[in-house]
Design a protein around this motif. Structure first.
Motif, short mmCIF file in Angstrom:
data_model
loop_
_atom_site.label_atom_id
_atom_site.label_comp_id
_atom_site.label_asym_id
_atom_site.label_seq_id
_atom_site.Cartn_x
_atom_site.Cartn_y
_atom_site.Cartn_z
N ASP A 420 0.84 -1.21 0.00
CA ASP A 420 0.00 0.00 0.00
C ASP A 420 0.87 1.25 0.00
N LEU A 421 1.90 1.27 0.86
CA LEU A 421 2.76 2.44 0.95
C LEU A 421 3.57 2.61 -0.34
N ALA A 422 4.10 1.49 -0.88
CA ALA A 422 4.86 1.58 -2.13
C ALA A 422 3.99 2.10 -3.26
N GLY A 423 2.73 1.64 -3.29
CA GLY A 423 1.82 2.13 -4.32
C GLY A 423 1.55 3.61 -4.20
N ARG A 424 1.39 4.09 -2.96
CA ARG A 424 1.17 5.53 -2.74
C ARG A 424 2.39 6.35 -3.17
N VAL A 425 3.59 5.82 -2.87
CA VAL A 425 4.82 6.53 -3.28
C VAL A 425 4.88 6.64 -4.80
N VAL A 426 4.60 5.53 -5.50
CA VAL A 426 4.63 5.55 -6.96
C VAL A 426 3.62 6.53 -7.52
N ASN A 427 2.41 6.54 -6.94
CA ASN A 427 1.37 7.48 -7.41
C ASN A 427 1.82 8.93 -7.25
N GLU A 428 2.45 9.22 -6.11
CA GLU A 428 2.89 10.60 -5.87
C GLU A 428 4.04 10.99 -6.81
N THR A 429 4.94 10.03 -7.11
CA THR A 429 6.05 10.36 -8.00
C THR A 429 5.58 10.55 -9.43
N LEU A 430 4.48 9.88 -9.79
CA LEU A 430 3.93 10.08 -11.13
C LEU A 430 3.35 11.48 -11.27
N LYS A 431 2.82 12.01 -10.16
CA LYS A 431 2.28 13.37 -10.19
C LYS A 431 3.39 14.40 -10.35
N ASN A 432 4.53 14.13 -9.71
CA ASN A 432 5.64 15.07 -9.76
C ASN A 432 6.93 14.28 -9.93
N PRO A 433 7.30 13.93 -11.18
CA PRO A 433 8.42 13.01 -11.42
C PRO A 433 9.81 13.61 -11.26
N THR A 434 9.92 14.90 -10.92
CA THR A 434 11.24 15.52 -10.82
C THR A 434 11.57 16.01 -9.42
N ALA A 435 10.78 15.63 -8.42
CA ALA A 435 11.07 16.02 -7.04
C ALA A 435 10.45 15.00 -6.10
N LEU A 436 11.19 14.61 -5.07
CA LEU A 436 10.70 13.62 -4.11
C LEU A 436 10.07 14.24 -2.88
N ALA A 437 10.29 15.52 -2.68
CA ALA A 437 9.75 16.15 -1.47
C ALA A 437 8.23 16.04 -1.38
N PRO A 438 7.46 16.27 -2.47
CA PRO A 438 6.00 16.12 -2.36
C PRO A 438 5.59 14.70 -1.98
N ALA A 439 6.27 13.69 -2.52
CA ALA A 439 5.94 12.30 -2.18
C ALA A 439 6.27 12.02 -0.73
N ALA A 440 7.38 12.56 -0.24
CA ALA A 440 7.75 12.38 1.17
C ALA A 440 6.70 13.00 2.08
N GLN A 441 6.25 14.20 1.74
CA GLN A 441 5.25 14.89 2.55
C GLN A 441 3.92 14.14 2.54
N ALA A 442 3.53 13.61 1.39
CA ALA A 442 2.24 12.94 1.27
C ALA A 442 2.22 11.59 1.98
#
Length: 658
Positions: A420-442
């Protein structure tokens, strides 16, 4: 305009010219239609008809050329097998990107082309492989044997376990083709021989020994002399490639580790009981049966008379067994299953899981202990069965397996949380593929950083080989995008992004200065050590004794009589230098030096050379050497045969399809 053209091309002369032009175009067109490779080929091997070896390719007779194709599927299968072999050999050091090189692809393709060349050569030579040879090869295969003897059941089980399953007939034809292809190369290899003279000459060199003396020179003192700016500048200008800053990257990453995720501390009792009932069969050992059998072999494709004869014999044996005859004695005397015959026909215990051919298995699991049944027909012939024993079928209670179920439930919950967590990380990185900070925050995962580091000096998470490869991949370096999840271990992965990249570059002199000074001093020390060794060699060449010099100057000296070629004494490089030195003249010595690394040198003398004498070699070792030489020569001759065939054939390679 068309009328003028028609007028100009009228008459018998024009018709003749047009006719002559049409003929070659027609032949070329037909030939291209008949012989052109298909999109599913990566290579094509063609040979002219045996009755016209010099037939030109462009002539219509080329439609009668013999052909063997390397299909794309064959290439992909062979390349994947090579990939798996390389992965197993290198482990974590395996780099899939590096393996996908054009050289590796061509190497695999060349092997397949050689196979097709051999197949075509066998076809043209009219080689035929009989059923007996195929059967002998299959029965001698260790994978099909039980206790060193061929087992029809093991054979059937292994073929049916392939993906897709292979029928015995298909497998036999595959082996027939393989035998036909390898018959000539194998005969060439096995027919090679080594004469006593050849072996003696080879052993003269390989078995040569040398009596030597060797002295280790003490390390030269560290160079402390000043280094001028001019020397530094000259060395730097002449060795710029030695002073480079390696390519470096810095990373940011999110680590997803199932082992650190919080899950429910205790499993629900009712859920555990429900799962136990649903999966009860897991905790019950399967029923197994011990069967003795007598096999009267008969090929499934045999004629009716042969099948009837085998069936009648099996029926007669079954009758004898039912009337009280010793079943084990009947099996030893009559069974044609070499894997069980000597055990009175008894087979290892088996479950109803497809490990036996279906008619045999169905009959065995419909019998009572002590019952005789038969004839039972299978692909191997007719069986007479005796059920000797029934085992298994017992289970464990819920209380006995509760802790096991609870642990599985916890692991399953942890895996669900990880996915579940890995899927959420992938979804967030697809939204913003050039920065990890938004995925970390989400997701609440800490954004971690590492670097800068080079390929040869990784840090932190980059010490994982898969992460290191991804960190320096062209995609992540050039695009600055986030990687796909990289698996570190089960339920443990990371996603990374390259935040900074510094390509390999020459260091300016002001930054390389200290390294240049060290290099100059190391060079001075090396030259001083070499000069000391050269001076000692010069003294030896003038007639002084190495043992005497060593004693006088406190050098470590060893006399090594009978030193063999290839012995790492004192190092492999030293042995090579000693045996590369010329033979000493009568009453003289040959002197030489060898670098041992880190500025150390050894000086040696070759006092005597003794050629290898084959007569002194034990007979067993001599035979082993002869076999090795014959095998090596046979391999060379076989490759020469393949190369000669390839010169007679036309090989087309479609590089763009690889």
């Amino acid at each position: 305009m068309l009328q003028k053209l028609r007028d100009k091309t009228s008459g018998w002369i024009a018709s003749l010219i047009l006719g002559l032009l049409i003929i070659p175009f027609a032949f070329v067109g037909v030939n291209e239609y008949m012989t052109g490779g298909t999109a599913s080929d990566v290579a094509l091997v063609e040979a002219p008809p045996t009755w016209w070896e010099s037939a030109p390719q462009w002539w219509p007779v080329s439609t009668l050329w013999q052909r063997e194709e390397v299909t794309l599927d064959e290439f992909r299968t062979a390349f994947e097998q090579a990939r798996q072999q390389q992965r197993q050999a290198l482990g974590d050091a395996f780099d899939p990107r590096e393996f996908e090189s054009a050289d590796n692809k061509r190497k695999v393709l060349e092997q397949l082309i050689d196979q097709k060349v051999l197949a075509l050569g066998a076809q043209r030579a009219g080689i035929v492989v009989g059923d007996a040879a195929v059967q002998k090869m299959i029965m001698s295969e260790p994978a099909f044997q039980v206790d060193g003897k061929f087992s029809p059941e093991q054979y059937q089980m292994l073929l049916s376990s392939q993906v897709p399953a292979i029928s015995p007939l298909q497998f036999q034809e595959q082996q027939r083709d393989r035998l036909r292809m390898m018959l000539v190369p194998q005969a060439i290899s096995e027919s090679d021989f080594v004469t006593e003279g050849e072996q003696a000459r080879m052993w003269k060199v390989l078995g040569e020994t040398r009596d030597i003396g060797i002295a280790l020179l003490p390390p030269v003192a560290e160079d402390a002399a000043p280094v001028t700016d001019a020397e530094i500048k000259a060395w730097y200008d002449g060795h710029k490639d030695d002073f480079k800053q390696a390519e470096q990257v810095s990373l940011e990453y999110l680590e997803i580790n199932g082992a650190t995720l919080r899950v429910a501390a205790t499993a629900d009792e009712a859920a555990l009981r429900k799962r136990y009932e649903a999966e009860k069969s897991r905790f019950v050992s399967p029923e197994q049966r011990v069967v003795a059998h007598i096999l009267i072999a008969a090929d499934a494709g045999a004629d009716a008379a042969t099948l009837k004869k085998a069936e009648d014999k099996a029926a007669a044996l079954a009758k004898q067994a039912r009337e009280g005859a010793d079943f084990a004695a009947l099996a030893r005397a009559n069974s044609e299953d070499p894997g069980s015959k000597d055990q009175g026909g008894e087979l290892p215990p088996f479950a109803k899981d497809g490990s036996m051919v279906k008619p045999f298995e169905d009959a065995a699991f419909a019998m009572q202990v002590g019952e005789i049944r038969g004839p039972v027909k299978s692909d191997f012939g007719y069986h007479v069965l005796q059920l000797k024993q029934v085992t298994g079928g017992t289970g464990r209670s819920f209380e006995e397996v509760r802790d096991e179920l609870a642990a599985e439930e916890t692991n399953a919950e942890r895996e669900r949380a990880f996915n579940d967590l890995a899927g959420r990380v992938v979804n967030e990185t697809l939204k913003n593929p050039t920065a990890l900070a938004p995925a970390a925050q989400a997701t609440g995962l800490p954004l971690q950083k590492v670097g800068p580091f080079s390929r040869n000096d990784p840090q932190g998470i980059a010490t994982v080989p898969a992460v290191l490869r991804a960190a320096f991949s062209d995609t992540l370096v050039q695009d600055g995008t986030i990687s796909d999840p990289i698996e570190i271990a089960p339920n443990h992965s990371v996603v990374i992004r390259v935040t900074q990249h510094t390509p390999e570059q020459s260091l300016p002199l002001d930054k390389a200065r200290d390294a240049v000074v060290l290099a100059i001093r190391a060079d001075r020390r090396e030259k001083a050590a070499q000069a000391a060794a050269d001076a000692l060699v010069a003294r030896l060449q003038k007639g002084e004794s190495l043992a005497t010099i060593a004693a006088a100057e406190g050098l470590r000296y060893n006399a090594l009589p009978g030193l063999r070629r290839g012995m790492p004494m004192p190092t492999a490089e030293a042995n090579e230098a000693i045996f590369a030195a010329g033979r000493p003249a009568q009453g003289k010595i040959t002197a030489g030096k060898v670098a041992l690394g880190n500025g150390a040198y050894a000086v040696f003398t070759v006092d005597k050379v003794t050629e290898g004498d084959i007569a002194q070699m034990p007979a067993e070792e001599r035979e082993g050497m002869r076999q090795q030489m014959a095998q090596l020569n046979g391999g060379i001759a076989t490759q020469a045969y393949v190369d000669a065939l390839r010169k007679r054939f036309k090989v087309k390679v479609f590089e763009e399809r690889l």
